[in-house]
Motif scaffolding. Structure first.
Motif, mmCIF file in Angstrom:
data_model
loop_
_atom_site.group_PDB
_atom_site.id
_atom_site.type_symbol
_atom_site.label_atom_id
_atom_site.label_comp_id
_atom_site.label_asym_id
_atom_site.label_seq_id
_atom_site.Cartn_x
_atom_site.Cartn_y
_atom_site.Cartn_z
ATOM 1 N N SER A 21 85.117 27.948 45.957
ATOM 2 C CA SER A 21 86.271 28.072 45.086
ATOM 3 C C SER A 21 87.124 29.276 45.461
ATOM 4 O O SER A 21 88.332 29.254 45.303
ATOM 5 C CB SER A 21 85.820 28.171 43.634
ATOM 6 N N THR A 22 86.490 30.336 45.994
ATOM 7 C CA THR A 22 87.318 31.473 46.369
ATOM 8 C C THR A 22 88.008 31.220 47.701
ATOM 9 O O THR A 22 89.112 31.666 47.925
ATOM 10 C CB THR A 22 86.492 32.766 46.475
ATOM 11 N N ALA A 23 87.342 30.471 48.590
ATOM 12 C CA ALA A 23 87.939 30.223 49.895
ATOM 13 C C ALA A 23 89.101 29.247 49.790
ATOM 14 O O ALA A 23 90.061 29.323 50.537
ATOM 15 C CB ALA A 23 86.889 29.689 50.860
ATOM 16 N N GLN A 24 88.989 28.327 48.819
ATOM 17 C CA GLN A 24 89.962 27.280 48.630
ATOM 18 C C GLN A 24 91.387 27.817 48.515
ATOM 19 O O GLN A 24 92.320 27.235 49.051
ATOM 20 C CB GLN A 24 89.607 26.541 47.336
ATOM 21 N N VAL A 25 91.510 28.938 47.809
ATOM 22 C CA VAL A 25 92.819 29.523 47.559
ATOM 23 C C VAL A 25 93.570 29.762 48.866
ATOM 24 O O VAL A 25 94.778 29.627 48.937
ATOM 25 C CB VAL A 25 92.655 30.862 46.801
ATOM 26 N N ALA A 26 92.808 30.112 49.921
ATOM 27 C CA ALA A 26 93.441 30.544 51.158
ATOM 28 C C ALA A 26 93.946 29.392 52.028
ATOM 29 O O ALA A 26 94.734 29.604 52.930
ATOM 30 C CB ALA A 26 92.463 31.399 51.954
ATOM 31 N N ALA A 27 93.492 28.169 51.733
ATOM 32 C CA ALA A 27 93.724 27.073 52.678
ATOM 33 C C ALA A 27 95.118 26.456 52.583
ATOM 34 O O ALA A 27 95.969 26.876 51.823
ATOM 35 C CB ALA A 27 92.657 26.017 52.465
ATOM 36 N N ASP A 28 95.334 25.428 53.384
ATOM 37 C CA ASP A 28 96.464 24.502 53.310
ATOM 38 C C ASP A 28 97.845 25.054 53.655
ATOM 39 O O ASP A 28 98.220 25.082 54.808
ATOM 40 C CB ASP A 28 96.503 23.795 51.944
ATOM 41 N N THR A 29 98.597 25.475 52.638
ATOM 42 C CA THR A 29 99.998 25.818 52.844
ATOM 43 C C THR A 29 100.148 26.962 53.847
ATOM 44 O O THR A 29 99.418 27.934 53.783
ATOM 45 C CB THR A 29 100.624 26.293 51.515
ATOM 46 N N PRO A 30 101.132 26.857 54.777
ATOM 47 C CA PRO A 30 101.372 27.984 55.673
ATOM 48 C C PRO A 30 101.900 29.176 54.877
ATOM 49 O O PRO A 30 102.644 29.005 53.911
ATOM 50 C CB PRO A 30 102.448 27.450 56.621
ATOM 51 N N PHE A 31 101.483 30.352 55.263
ATOM 52 C CA PHE A 31 101.955 31.533 54.538
ATOM 53 C C PHE A 31 102.091 32.703 55.495
ATOM 54 O O PHE A 31 101.512 32.716 56.582
ATOM 55 C CB PHE A 31 100.990 31.888 53.408
ATOM 56 N N ILE A 32 102.897 33.667 55.077
ATOM 57 C CA ILE A 32 102.951 34.938 55.802
ATOM 58 C C ILE A 32 102.576 36.057 54.837
ATOM 59 O O ILE A 32 102.668 35.896 53.628
ATOM 60 C CB ILE A 32 104.353 35.218 56.389
ATOM 61 N N THR A 33 102.123 37.159 55.400
ATOM 62 C CA THR A 33 101.824 38.326 54.587
ATOM 63 C C THR A 33 102.930 39.352 54.805
ATOM 64 O O THR A 33 103.221 39.735 55.939
ATOM 65 C CB THR A 33 100.463 38.916 54.974
ATOM 66 N N GLY B 182 99.157 35.442 42.505
ATOM 67 C CA GLY B 182 98.717 34.068 42.713
ATOM 68 C C GLY B 182 97.628 33.909 43.766
ATOM 69 O O GLY B 182 97.135 32.803 43.981
ATOM 70 N N VAL B 183 97.282 34.978 44.463
ATOM 71 C CA VAL B 183 96.267 34.874 45.512
ATOM 72 C C VAL B 183 95.116 35.842 45.276
ATOM 73 O O VAL B 183 93.956 35.441 45.228
ATOM 74 C CB VAL B 183 96.872 35.133 46.908
ATOM 75 N N THR B 184 95.450 37.114 45.107
ATOM 76 C CA THR B 184 94.378 38.101 44.930
ATOM 77 C C THR B 184 94.610 38.993 43.703
ATOM 78 O O THR B 184 94.018 40.056 43.591
ATOM 79 C CB THR B 184 94.232 39.011 46.164
ATOM 80 N N ARG B 185 95.480 38.561 42.803
ATOM 81 C CA ARG B 185 95.685 39.374 41.600
ATOM 82 C C ARG B 185 94.632 39.033 40.571
ATOM 83 O O ARG B 185 94.480 37.884 40.175
ATOM 84 C CB ARG B 185 97.088 39.151 41.033
ATOM 85 N N VAL B 186 93.857 40.042 40.153
ATOM 86 C CA VAL B 186 92.830 39.838 39.131
ATOM 87 C C VAL B 186 93.200 40.657 37.899
ATOM 88 O O VAL B 186 94.220 41.347 37.881
ATOM 89 C CB VAL B 186 91.422 40.229 39.652
ATOM 90 N N MET B 187 92.372 40.578 36.881
ATOM 91 C CA MET B 187 92.704 41.244 35.615
ATOM 92 C C MET B 187 92.955 42.734 35.803
ATOM 93 O O MET B 187 93.948 43.272 35.323
ATOM 94 C CB MET B 187 91.564 41.031 34.600
ATOM 95 N N THR B 188 92.026 43.409 36.503
ATOM 96 C CA THR B 188 92.170 44.865 36.575
ATOM 97 C C THR B 188 93.402 45.272 37.383
ATOM 98 O O THR B 188 94.109 46.206 37.010
ATOM 99 C CB THR B 188 90.920 45.517 37.192
ATOM 100 N N THR B 189 93.694 44.558 38.479
ATOM 101 C CA THR B 189 94.867 44.946 39.263
ATOM 102 C C THR B 189 96.147 44.585 38.514
ATOM 103 O O THR B 189 97.149 45.281 38.630
ATOM 104 C CB THR B 189 94.861 44.288 40.660
ATOM 105 N N ALA B 190 96.102 43.497 37.723
ATOM 106 C CA ALA B 190 97.266 43.151 36.912
ATOM 107 C C ALA B 190 97.511 44.224 35.857
ATOM 108 O O ALA B 190 98.658 44.601 35.584
ATOM 109 C CB ALA B 190 97.068 41.788 36.247
ATOM 110 N N ILE B 191 96.424 44.745 35.272
ATOM 111 C CA ILE B 191 96.568 45.796 34.262
ATOM 112 C C ILE B 191 97.173 47.046 34.896
ATOM 113 O O ILE B 191 98.092 47.663 34.353
ATOM 114 C CB ILE B 191 95.198 46.115 33.615
ATOM 115 N N ALA B 192 96.675 47.390 36.106
ATOM 116 C CA ALA B 192 97.218 48.558 36.800
ATOM 117 C C ALA B 192 98.701 48.356 37.104
ATOM 118 O O ALA B 192 99.520 49.269 36.937
ATOM 119 C CB ALA B 192 96.438 48.814 38.091
ATOM 120 N N LEU B 193 99.065 47.135 37.510
ATOM 121 C CA LEU B 193 100.466 46.852 37.836
ATOM 122 C C LEU B 193 101.354 46.985 36.601
ATOM 123 O O LEU B 193 102.401 47.643 36.642
ATOM 124 C CB LEU B 193 100.598 45.448 38.432
#
Lengths: 274, 233
Positions: A21-33, B182-193
């Motif tokens: 479930s955590t890996a799933q987030v990263a897949a599929d859509t192309p993205f840039i950082t 939407g990718v790596t934002r969790v409760m604690t980092t959202a609170i900090a933000l």
């Protein structure tokens, strides 16, 4: 042995579900950082821009908002695809040293000298930022500095230096925090602080703070876009990053930047219009 | 400027089932629970092994584990950042700024807590059971599952302490996750933000929701523990 069998059998399942479930987030859509600054993220600019870019190109943009100094570190390690930062000297050095391919100016706003409404150092009477800083130093009124090697911090240090002043003493507090946290502290301490207009306009906890000095050309605050160099960092998504770089400097991107406003006040001005 | 009361703000966020909030909560739980699970899978047997066996340098290992319980999250984050960074030893996996990186960082934080406390709990239990287990003729390795099971109520608390560490920390996930919306934002980092945006009521409302969640998880674990000890009798 009393250890229940079902629990033992279920354990690998938990692991798989958890990891999946955590890996799933990263897949599929192309993205840039995109490594960018806290000021742009906190002003809500990206929420205003990115959906249009994603709609047009199908590319998602993941914004890592850090101080400009840290964004440069991310850039030098190749941990992002493109930067949007605000320290021209640092940006030019990044390109000159081969970490980035080129720098394009995207937008600008200005820095503001913020302080308590009572203005103990009378900076609102000053004619230039140099004079305003001199007044603060002479009155020893508290001043909070970002102290985090961000673009704003670098500019603040340059301004002191340009004025021939050496801020030192108990009145000068280096906080080592982001723009918003520094404003929170400045408000609580009734201290002066240099802030960018974007963060100030979107900042909610102003307390007694007001804009006391603005408009000096030295307070000009340009933001540059720098795609990282795929020759140096072969894993970079150079094509996708270049699309972003082109789009944000295109008419569509520039118009969107100019239309981002909070309560009628524009936060960033597109560089194309200058 | 009107500042809404954080309690009613928290309630309205929950009542309206705010989708952004929901995804942040989900990710927080996913990351922290996975980290606690992974850490426990390693640390429970590891703690038991250290409790039961004598080996050279054992004192050093125990001291080190105890000391690592105080590992600052920022330091754990920095270590994981440098390892996962493209310029680092594990760079080729491209894990930086992903939830997986956050799981790794939190695992690193939780593992010493669970291992150190398990070691203590099992060592005490071993003193009590040693003769009995010996007379049954089972070796030390074979005694481990039995000891872990018998200590399960204590160990539940141990694992919960680990979960508390994971769900409360912000320093590590901020560095290795990057707080990407939407990718790596969790409760604690959202609170900090939200705190740094000066939206203190919203930050506090998120804090209240996080506290409630942690309380619910702890309550559930407590009830399970109670039920299983009744079952024993």
């Amino acid at each position: 042995m009393r250890f229940p069998r079902w629990l033992l059998r279920a354990l690998p399942l938990f692991v798989v579900v958890g990891m999946g479930s955590t890996a799933q987030v990263a897949a599929d859509t192309p993205f840039i950082t995109l490594a960018s600054t806290t000021s742009t993220e906190q002003s809500g600019l990206f929420r205003h821009l990115i959906p249009s870019f994603t709609e047009r190109t199908g590319i998602q943009v993941r914004v890592v908002a850090v101080g400009t100094g840290q964004a440069f570190t991310i850039g030098r390690r190749g941990d992002a695809d493109v930067l949007l930062v605000h320290h021209r000297k640092g940006e030019e050095a990044l390109v000159a040293n081969g970490f980035g391919t080129e720098r394009r100016e995207v937008m600008y706003n200005d820095f503001l000298l913020i302080g308590p409404g009572s203005d103990p150092a009378d900076v609102s009477e000053a004619a230039t930022i140099t004079e305003a800083l001199t007044r603060i130093l002479e009155s020893q009124a508290p001043f909070t500095s970002r102290g985090d090697d961000s673009g704003t911090h670098r500019r603040e240090l340059e301004l002191w230096e340009q004025a021939g002043l050496n801020p030192d003493g108990r009145w000068y507090r280096e906080l080592g925090s982001g723009m918003g946290s520094t404003l929170n502290t400045a408000g609580a301490m009734n201290a002066y602080v240099l802030a960018d207009r974007g963060t100030w306009l979107s900042f909610r906890n102003r307390q007694e703070l007001e804009v006391l000095f603005e408009g000096d050309p030295l307070l000009f605050n340009p933001y540059g876009s720098i795609p990282l160099n795929p020759e140096r960092f072969p894993w970079i998504k150079a094509d996708l990053a270049w699309q972003w770089h082109e789009w944000i400097t295109s008419t569509e991107g520039q118009e969107l930047i100019g239309s981002h406003a909070i309560e009628g006040a524009t936060l960033f001005f597109p560089s194309m219009e200058r | 400027m009107n500042s809404p009361d954080p309690f009613s703000l928290a309630l309205s966020l929950i009542a309206t089932r705010d989708p952004t909030l929901w995804s942040i909560v989900q990710l927080s739980l996913q990351v922290s629970l996975t980290a606690v699970l992974l850490a426990s899978l390693i640390a429970l047997p590891l703690g038991a092994l250290i409790a039961l066996f004598r080996f050279p340098g054992r004192g050093v290992v125990i001291t080190l584990l105890n000391a690592l319980m105080g590992l600052p999250p920022v330091v754990a984050g920095l270590i994981v950042y440098l390892s996962l960074s493209r310029a680092g030893p594990l760079g080729q996996f491209g894990l930086l700024f992903t939830p997986t990186a956050m799981v790794i960082a939190q695992t690193l934080l939780v593992l010493p807590i669970v291992a150190a406390l398990t070691r203590q709990a099992i060592e005490d239990l071993w003193e009590e059971y040693r003769e009995q287990l010996r007379s049954l003729g089972s070796g030390r390795i074979r005694a481990i599952p039995t000891l872990l099971w018998d200590a399960r109520i204590t160990l539940t608390t141990v694992v919960l302490a680990g979960f508390g560490r994971a769900s409360a920390e912000v320093g590590a996930v901020l560095i290795v996750g990057g707080n990407i919306e939407g990718v790596t934002r969790v409760m604690t980092t959202a609170i900090a933000l939200e705190t740094s945006r000066g939206d203190l009521p919203l930050a506090l409302a998120l804090g209240l929701i996080l506290l409630t969640l942690v309380a619910v998880i702890n309550g559930t674990a407590y009830l399970l523990g109670q039920a299983s000890s009744r079952h024993m009798q």
